[in-house]
Design a protein around this motif. Structure first.
Motif, short mmCIF file in Angstrom:
data_model
loop_
_atom_site.label_atom_id
_atom_site.label_comp_id
_atom_site.label_asym_id
_atom_site.label_seq_id
_atom_site.Cartn_x
_atom_site.Cartn_y
_atom_site.Cartn_z
N ILE A 259 26.72 42.60 44.75
CA ILE A 259 27.73 42.09 45.68
C ILE A 259 29.13 42.50 45.24
CG2 ILE A 259 28.75 40.00 46.66
CD1 ILE A 259 26.05 38.66 46.45
N GLY A 260 29.41 42.40 43.95
CA GLY A 260 30.73 42.76 43.45
C GLY A 260 31.04 44.23 43.63
N LEU A 261 30.08 45.11 43.33
CA LEU A 261 30.31 46.55 43.51
C LEU A 261 30.44 46.92 44.97
CD1 LEU A 261 28.02 48.23 40.83
CD2 LEU A 261 30.49 47.91 40.78
N ALA A 262 29.63 46.30 45.82
CA ALA A 262 29.75 46.57 47.25
C ALA A 262 31.13 46.15 47.77
CB ALA A 262 28.64 45.85 48.02
N ALA A 263 31.59 44.99 47.34
CA ALA A 263 32.92 44.53 47.75
C ALA A 263 34.00 45.46 47.21
CB ALA A 263 33.15 43.10 47.25
N ALA A 264 33.84 45.94 45.97
CA ALA A 264 34.83 46.83 45.39
C ALA A 264 34.88 48.17 46.13
CB ALA A 264 34.52 47.05 43.91
N VAL A 265 33.71 48.71 46.48
CA VAL A 265 33.67 49.97 47.22
C VAL A 265 34.33 49.81 48.58
CG1 VAL A 265 32.14 51.63 48.35
CG2 VAL A 265 31.66 50.88 46.02
N TYR A 266 34.06 48.70 49.24
CA TYR A 266 34.68 48.49 50.56
C TYR A 266 36.20 48.37 50.43
CZ TYR A 266 36.22 46.25 54.83
OH TYR A 266 36.91 45.95 55.97
N LEU A 267 36.65 47.56 49.48
CA LEU A 267 38.10 47.36 49.34
C LEU A 267 38.80 48.65 48.94
CD1 LEU A 267 38.17 43.91 47.50
CD2 LEU A 267 38.77 44.35 49.88
N SER A 268 38.15 49.47 48.11
CA SER A 268 38.79 50.68 47.61
C SER A 268 38.73 51.84 48.59
CB SER A 268 38.16 51.08 46.27
OG SER A 268 38.68 52.31 45.81
N GLU A 269 37.60 51.98 49.29
CA GLU A 269 37.37 53.20 50.06
C GLU A 269 37.39 53.01 51.57
OE1 GLU A 269 37.25 56.02 48.30
OE2 GLU A 269 37.54 54.68 46.58
N TYR A 270 37.12 51.82 52.05
CA TYR A 270 36.98 51.63 53.49
C TYR A 270 38.06 50.74 54.10
CZ TYR A 270 32.32 53.73 53.14
OH TYR A 270 31.28 54.59 52.92
N ALA A 271 38.49 49.73 53.37
CA ALA A 271 39.43 48.77 53.95
C ALA A 271 40.81 49.39 54.11
CB ALA A 271 39.51 47.53 53.06
N THR A 272 41.49 48.96 55.18
CA THR A 272 42.88 49.38 55.36
C THR A 272 43.77 48.59 54.38
OG1 THR A 272 43.25 47.67 57.04
CG2 THR A 272 42.42 49.81 57.80
N PRO A 273 44.95 49.08 54.11
CA PRO A 273 45.84 48.34 53.20
C PRO A 273 46.07 46.90 53.62
CG PRO A 273 46.69 50.54 53.56
CD PRO A 273 45.53 50.38 54.49
N ARG A 274 46.18 46.64 54.92
CA ARG A 274 46.39 45.27 55.38
C ARG A 274 45.15 44.42 55.12
NH1 ARG A 274 49.33 42.06 58.72
NH2 ARG A 274 48.19 40.57 60.02
N THR A 275 43.98 44.98 55.42
CA THR A 275 42.74 44.24 55.18
C THR A 275 42.56 43.96 53.70
OG1 THR A 275 41.74 45.29 57.12
CG2 THR A 275 40.25 44.25 55.54
N ARG A 276 42.86 44.95 52.86
CA ARG A 276 42.73 44.77 51.41
C ARG A 276 43.67 43.69 50.91
NH1 ARG A 276 44.27 49.41 50.07
NH2 ARG A 276 42.25 50.42 50.33
N SER A 277 44.87 43.67 51.41
CA SER A 277 45.84 42.66 50.96
C SER A 277 45.43 41.25 51.35
CB SER A 277 47.22 42.98 51.55
OG SER A 277 47.21 42.85 52.97
N ILE A 278 44.56 41.12 52.35
CA ILE A 278 44.08 39.79 52.77
C ILE A 278 42.80 39.42 52.04
CG2 ILE A 278 43.22 38.43 54.71
CD1 ILE A 278 45.07 40.07 56.53
N LEU A 279 41.85 40.35 51.98
CA LEU A 279 40.53 40.03 51.46
C LEU A 279 40.52 39.88 49.94
CD1 LEU A 279 38.11 42.25 53.59
CD2 LEU A 279 38.64 39.83 53.82
N LYS A 280 41.27 40.69 49.22
CA LYS A 280 41.21 40.63 47.77
C LYS A 280 41.71 39.29 47.23
CE LYS A 280 42.03 43.30 43.59
NZ LYS A 280 42.61 44.53 42.99
N PRO A 281 42.84 38.76 47.68
CA PRO A 281 43.23 37.41 47.21
C PRO A 281 42.23 36.33 47.60
CG PRO A 281 45.11 38.55 48.16
CD PRO A 281 43.91 39.37 48.49
N VAL A 282 41.65 36.45 48.80
CA VAL A 282 40.65 35.46 49.22
C VAL A 282 39.44 35.52 48.30
CG1 VAL A 282 39.07 34.80 51.06
CG2 VAL A 282 41.43 35.44 51.61
N LEU A 283 39.02 36.73 47.94
CA LEU A 283 37.88 36.90 47.04
C LEU A 283 38.18 36.31 45.66
CD1 LEU A 283 35.05 38.14 46.59
CD2 LEU A 283 36.20 40.24 45.87
#
Length: 312
Positions: free
Chosen positions: A102-126
Motif C-alpha cells: 500500500i505504501g509503495l503504491a501510494a508513493a508511486v501515485y503521488l510521485s508519478e501520476y498525481a498532479t501537484p495540487r492533488t499531491r499537496s492535498i493527499l500527502k498531508p492527509v496520508l
C-alpha cells in the motif's frame, strides 16, 4: 604603496573582515544535537547492561534464547523468550505485508501520476495517520476489526478476542505513511532526465515508474521499509491492547500472543519490586529488542550504501 594599490585594483579581498560568530554558534548547536543522539544511545545501553547481566548470572543465554515457555512471574518460573520473539515476528510480518504494497503504491501515485495540487492535498492527509495515538489504533483493532473478522471469517475457527492478525493489520495501516512518505521523497529526488530518457525510448508512464524510477530510488525505499520494520518491532500499545498478554509459542495469528514490547509494558506497570530478580527480566527482553533493532539498522545502512545512486 604600490602593493596596496595593486590589491585595491584587483578587487575586494576574499578574506573575511571579521569572524562570523553566528556561524560558529550554529555549528556548535548542530554538534550538540548530534552528541545528544549519541549520548541517548549510550545512556540506554548503560541502563540496560547491569540488570541484564544480573539476569544472566542465574539464567543461561542459550536457555533464554531457545526456551519455549515464558512465565517468569508464575510458579514454576520459565525464562524462554522464544514465544515473545515469534509473536513479535508474526505481527511484524503481517504489518509489513500490509504497509509495503500500500505504501509503495501510494508513493508511486503521488510521485508519478498525481498532479501537484492533488499531491499537496493527499500527502498531508496520508501523513495524518502517523499522528494518531497508537492506543487508538489498538482499541480500533480490538473493538472494530476483531468483531468484523469474527463475523465474516470464511474458514475454520474465527480469530480469538485477542489475536495477532488484527494487531498486525492495524499496525500495517499505522506505518503506511512512513513507507509512503519516505519512498515518495526518494522517487521525487530521481532526476527528471531519467524519466525523459525513458519516454524518448517509447516507455509508458507505468514502465517508467516501475523500471526506471523505482530502481533509481531503491536505496531510499529500502531505508523506508527498514524504518517501518523497526517501528513495527518496537510498537507497544497496539499489541498490548489487541494481541493479548499470553505468551504463546505459535505462528497462528488467529490466537492470542504476547510480543516483547507487550511484556515490557505489562511487567513494567505491575507490582514487581525494583530490586527483585523478576524485575530484571524486563531489561533482558529490552536488551534483546535493542540488539535486534540495532542489527536491522546496521543491515539497512549497508544496503543503502550498496544500492545508493548518486546523480550530478
Amino acid at each position: 604603496m604600490a602593493a596596496t594599490a595593486s590589491r585595491s585594483a584587483a578587487g575586494p579581498s576574499l578574506r573575511r573582515s571579521r569572524p562570523r560568530y553566528g556561524e560558529s554558534v550554529i555549528k556548535a548547536l548542530l554538534l550538540a544535537a548530534s552528541l545528544v543522539s549519541v549520548a541517548t544511545t549510550v545512556g540506554i545501553v548503560a541502563s540496560l547492561v547491569p540488570p541484564t547481566l544480573r539476569f544472566f548470572e542465574r539464567i543461561g543465554l542459550w536457555d533464554f534464547l531457545t526456551g519455549t515457555e515464558w512465565s517468569p512471574l508464575f510458579e514454576p518460573p520459565a525464562y524462554g523468550v522464544l514465544p515473545l520473539v515469534t509473536a513479535t515476528l508474526t505481527i511484524t510480518v503481517i504489518a509489513i505485508a500490509v504497509a509495503v504494497p500500500i505504501g509503495l503504491a501510494a508513493a508511486v501515485y503521488l510521485s508519478e501520476y498525481a498532479t501537484p495540487r492533488t499531491r499537496s492535498i493527499l500527502k498531508p492527509v496520508l501523513e495524518v495517520l502517523a499522528g494518531i495515538p497508537t492506543v487508538v489504533y489498538g482499541f480500533f483493532a480490538l473493538s472494530f476489526l476483531t468483531p468484523l473478522l469474527q463475523d465474516h471469517w470464511p474458514l475454520g475457527e474465527p480469530p480469538e478476542i485477542f489475536n495477532g492478525l488484527s494487531a498486525g493489520l492495524v499496525m500495517g495501516m499505522m506505518i503506511v505513511p512512513t513507507v509512503a512518505s519516505l519512498s515518495e521523497d526518494a522517487m521525487a529526488s530521481v532526476p527528471q532526465s531519467l524519466r525523459q530518457g525513458a519516454y524518448a525510448l517509447g516507455s509508458t508512464k507505468r514502465i517508467t515508474a516501475l523500471s526506471v524510477v523505482l530502481p533509481a530510488a531503491l536505496s531510499g525505499i529500502v531505508a523506508a521499509v527498514v524504518l517501518a520494520i523497526s517501528r513495527a518491532v518496537g510498537e507497544t500499545m497496539i499489541v498490548a491492547v489487541a494481541a493479548g498478554l499470553r505468551p504463546n509459542l505459535t505462528l497462528n495469528p488467529l490466537e492470542a500472543m504476547q510480543t516483547m514490547t507487550g511484556y515490557i509494558a505489562a511487567a513494567g506497570e505491575g507490582d514487581l519490586p525494583v530490586s527483585s530478580f523478576d524485575y530484571t527480566t524486563i531489561f533482558a527482553v529490552g536488551m534483546l529488542l535493542f540488539l535486534a533493532t540495532f542489527a536491522m539498522n546496521f543491515v539497512s545502512i549497508r544496503l543503502v550504501r550498496k544500492y545508493r545512486e548518486v546523480y550530478e
